[in-house]
Design an enzyme around this catalytic site. Sequence first.
Site, PDB file in Angstrom:
ATOM      1  N   LYS A 189       0.911  -1.374  -0.442  1.00  0.00           N
ATOM      2  CA  LYS A 189      -0.241  -0.318   0.304  1.00  0.00           C
ATOM      3  C   LYS A 189       0.733   0.942   0.062  1.00  0.00           C
ATOM      4  O   LYS A 189       0.736   2.252  -0.665  1.00  0.00           O
ATOM      5  CB  LYS A 189      -0.889  -0.432   1.041  1.00  0.00           C
ATOM      6  CG  LYS A 189      -1.653   1.082   1.571  1.00  0.00           C
ATOM      7  CD  LYS A 189      -2.290   1.789   0.301  1.00  0.00           C
ATOM      8  CE  LYS A 189      -3.485   2.943   0.532  1.00  0.00           C
ATOM      9  NZ  LYS A 189      -3.516   3.963   1.435  1.00  0.00           N
ATOM     10  N   GLU A 196       0.860   6.574  -6.997  1.00  0.00           N
ATOM     11  CA  GLU A 196       0.599   7.716  -6.536  1.00  0.00           C
ATOM     12  C   GLU A 196       0.382   9.165  -7.139  1.00  0.00           C
ATOM     13  O   GLU A 196       0.592  10.079  -7.370  1.00  0.00           O
ATOM     14  CB  GLU A 196      -0.965   7.502  -5.402  1.00  0.00           C
ATOM     15  CG  GLU A 196      -2.023   8.344  -5.681  1.00  0.00           C
ATOM     16  CD  GLU A 196      -2.710   8.826  -3.265  1.00  0.00           C
ATOM     17  OE1 GLU A 196      -2.889   7.558  -3.373  1.00  0.00           O
ATOM     18  OE2 GLU A 196      -2.371   9.189  -2.381  1.00  0.00           O
TER      19      GLU A 196
END
Lengths: 327, 327, 327, 327
Positions: A189, A196
């Site tokens: 993650k 991102e």
Amino acid sequence: MQLGVVGLGRMGGNIARRLARAGHSCVVWDRSTSAVGELAGEGMAGAADLADLVSKLAAPRAVWVMLPAGAPTEETVNALAGLMSPGDIIIDGGNTFYKDDIRRAETLEPQGIHYVDVGTSGGVWGLERGYCMMIGGTKEAVDHLDPILAALAPGKGNIPLTPGREGRDPRAEQGYIHAGPAGAGHFVKMIHNGIEYGLMQAYAEGFEILKNKDSTALPANERYTLNMPDIAEVWRRGSVVSSWLLDLTSIALAKDEQLSAFPGEVADSGEGRWTVMAAVEEAVSAEVLTAALYTRFRSRQDHTFGEKMLSAMRFQFGGHTEFKMDK
Amino acid sequence: MQLGVVGLGRMGGNIARRLARAGHSCVVWDRSTSAVGELAGEGMAGAADLADLVSKLAAPRAVWVMLPAGAPTEETVNALAGLMSPGDIIIDGGNTFYKDDIRRAETLEPQGIHYVDVGTSGGVWGLERGYCMMIGGTKEAVDHLDPILAALAPGKGNIPLTPGREGRDPRAEQGYIHAGPAGAGHFVKMIHNGIEYGLMQAYAEGFEILKNKDSTALPANERYTLNMPDIAEVWRRGSVVSSWLLDLTSIALAKDEQLSAFPGEVADSGEGRWTVMAAVEEAVSAEVLTAALYTRFRSRQDHTFGEKMLSAMRFQFGGHTEFKMDK
Amino acid sequence: MQLGVVGLGRMGGNIARRLARAGHSCVVWDRSTSAVGELAGEGMAGAADLADLVSKLAAPRAVWVMLPAGAPTEETVNALAGLMSPGDIIIDGGNTFYKDDIRRAETLEPQGIHYVDVGTSGGVWGLERGYCMMIGGTKEAVDHLDPILAALAPGKGNIPLTPGREGRDPRAEQGYIHAGPAGAGHFVKMIHNGIEYGLMQAYAEGFEILKNKDSTALPANERYTLNMPDIAEVWRRGSVVSSWLLDLTSIALAKDEQLSAFPGEVADSGEGRWTVMAAVEEAVSAEVLTAALYTRFRSRQDHTFGEKMLSAMRFQFGGHTEFKMDK
Amino acid sequence: MQLGVVGLGRMGGNIARRLARAGHSCVVWDRSTSAVGELAGEGMAGAADLADLVSKLAAPRAVWVMLPAGAPTEETVNALAGLMSPGDIIIDGGNTFYKDDIRRAETLEPQGIHYVDVGTSGGVWGLERGYCMMIGGTKEAVDHLDPILAALAPGKGNIPLTPGREGRDPRAEQGYIHAGPAGAGHFVKMIHNGIEYGLMQAYAEGFEILKNKDSTALPANERYTLNMPDIAEVWRRGSVVSSWLLDLTSIALAKDEQLSAFPGEVADSGEGRWTVMAAVEEAVSAEVLTAALYTRFRSRQDHTFGEKMLSAMRFQFGGHTEFKMDK
């Protein structure tokens, strides 16, 4: 199945709601009694405190902690560990640094308590879209939690299947994976968030070049006044750069093409920094992910000492004074 | 409507095919007679040469040139200009540098010939998915070409509508825009490709950090052997980094998780370089787009002179010899 | 004054020699008896082991540890701590991470032992040129060591005085500073090395652009075959980029303008990595220092997984095969 | 020997002065009559206009143009070309883009006029320190100008000789080189400036990390308040990062350790931008030189559109509002 949920902020509350909609039974607690009351009003079992929450769960218990990383999560995990029994599962669904997961799992292992870390993506859209989850922990614990995880995940939806995945783990197509032992979920993650940052920065730079194409510093016949909302929108359809982030960009630009509500000071969370540190530890040349982070650092500054130093050197060697400089 | 198509490679041929499927009438030419023959066999009108192609079109004529940027396109545009009449339209659908478009449009304007540049994204998927198009030129010419453009564009498909776009140009939702005067189409497409480089590099770096997480240089309890295909797949569902490029990555990894068919030398096309030059001209700090380009430069090198120089300096000041260096 | 020196490699041995030349009295030890023998042959007192070394020093003792960072230094510091008395001083002259210094000083403080960290620059040139030193520790300890530090430092030499320094610490002009409490010396040295990486990379890139100016990819009338050794040499005289690193570059290029002895795989030491981590912790946008580090990472790779992924994506969306790519 | 000097700003005026001190004879002109008068008052021959200047020189004439790059230089070169004769030499000592030099030399060649480009480093210190010069042009012209060039150059001074340069061009040790044909001088100077940007940025980042080490965002026992002037000064003596730029930094910091006179908006000149473009043309991965340029771009902005876009995306996917963000 039954799940305790601790921390009823935007993420935790919606996780409980999505589970309830899927027929699971949640016992919820938050230090805010109004947050507990709100979910109780939606039919969930509210707990008075952590001990009460644990007592309302049947063994083997599973409690999902959805709190800010650091002290709030650490203290809650420790408190739960004191209340739980061998075979129980503590789930950290927050944004914990994966080395803390490794440490906690090693600490809880002698007690027979399973520690499962779940990196959760989805933000404010998760209640409807589902949560993309990357999970670390023992196979035993992750398998036990499967009904919960399957309910939280987005599922296949109308996203085209990837050809050639026959024989691979079908959970990935449902939107969740068992990434590896403790910490692996948060590690994956964390890298997700690092990517991102890079994706966001790529769009930001491209749109800035488009936006500034009307600059009077350019020759008159090379200037264009380009339409940001239309460009974002058109790229959503058939272009190589289509993405969910571009969908969101198009929404934001459709609303205000100047984005004037946003001052331009961009926060960064731990994951971006940890990604850079992981790259350094592995000797990976992560130019783009790092530049994306640094751009955020710079966005929150007025003028840096480093920039003053550049001007000072220029003044020393060339007599350049930046005072009357035209931008 | 009627359209001449010059250049029947992968892109040009499929453009003609997609138009024919939509009921438009294409006259096609390529210096390869077999390419012409193939499309003629699909029912299109083949031309013997450029003059023949022009003669087979009714005024006002429109000819779509789909050739490599640079000399091939330039010579064809010039040849067409000599064969065409006032009111006709020359379309450059290739990857031309936008300043060449500006020059050509200025040259053709006194002849009354319209020059329209179309930045076309879609690659090998365009025939089925449609082509995302960014268009530069006069309003008159672009409006005239609308039936062609609408047929080539992807259309709304099943992509969710962006809220708040009421009153904005509906063509963007169909997948094409009139970006501005001559050159604006290729300029926007150029930045699209610049962004594409940045997005690709962000994924590449992130996956490399994931991949190297099993490095023996790390402490044993901090190593993970992560599953690249499953991670790419899971991020397609509900995560913030979902995108078409990620879809493609998932396909590639599902086929071969080591990507061993790819040597790792990455080509770059003009658009990436031009994007950096545009950023420099506009004084935009395009860190990520530039780093993405530079990474490709570096990927095609063995060892650079600069790196040898670093070793030479280290040897001089510290007596470090890199010869026996362990990697 | 008297100083114990532990670790008689290139740095430690020359430190002892430089002190001896200045009339100080060194007791030396190394696990290599031949290294001890060599310095004993130059007139210094050799010790049989650490305990012997400590016993040969009069209180308050000072021992300079010059060993590789990490376990060798850590173990030696711990062993010395067990042998020394309140008021004694342990000096770590190696490349220790400053947070380890902070921890050690906190550990030794209750025992009354001073811990002093000395960041030492100078490399193989230090014996003749002197060592530039950045020192962390208590004022009491650093002042006590002043005769030693002054002897090791380069002194004013023929370097022009900086105007306006009246009233500032005169030790800086001698080539050593008391930077702050424990760890501050190594922290400043660490940043010194980070800057060093950036400076080196700036030269490396510039010379690479000069070198490649004869590339056949450039238009024929824009190619130059430039003389690297002469360019490095001329910049040493009156240019803005003159520096000691440039002096060294000129030496290396004069010897071999192709630098063919150097394979181009560039090592990095801890300081470069720690500098990036410090920048991230402070939210400083250290683009250049980081890029310099990443370039070294990349120099030690053949092809990265990330680059293969770029090729894989290009193949997926555009059918580009990089196999026949011409570089 | 005799030299015409056109453009009597800081650089041009001092070049004439340095030549006069060395016994050369200068005829000077500037559009500012007071500038001409000032040098005439120092004993040089002032000219009334360009024609007058040319007429006061004996063939073969040499005229040094020291004007801003672009139109001022271009117009003067053209005007001189109309006034001069075969065998005469026009010298451009400014900061001209090297491709303009190539074009001019090709234009003047049929007239028999030599065009020599001189990249000149030294800034405000040149009158005393001498000018480091990188020269492009024909061997014939550059050899003819040697007395002038030798007088302007710094000479060997007290800079240590580089070992191993026997047999190489001795002019480099005097501080000037004949780099190659027309444009090569300005090309080498351009890269010099590119390197200069990189060096400056490396120091700036390093000092910024030092400066921010007292940030309250750090753990209390890891904070240091470091002395910038002393650190700059100490590194001048025996460290790896000693350089002329560091000398200047030390001067600036000694005067004001906060550098509060400098707002931190840093100008960039053409050379930095052209260096990046040259790197892109040659496919050299010039990460550091480019980042140094981009940092200057960013320093002159308040908040960029790109940064607002980052905030807008964050708001869309996570509901993050940057409004109340604490920096």
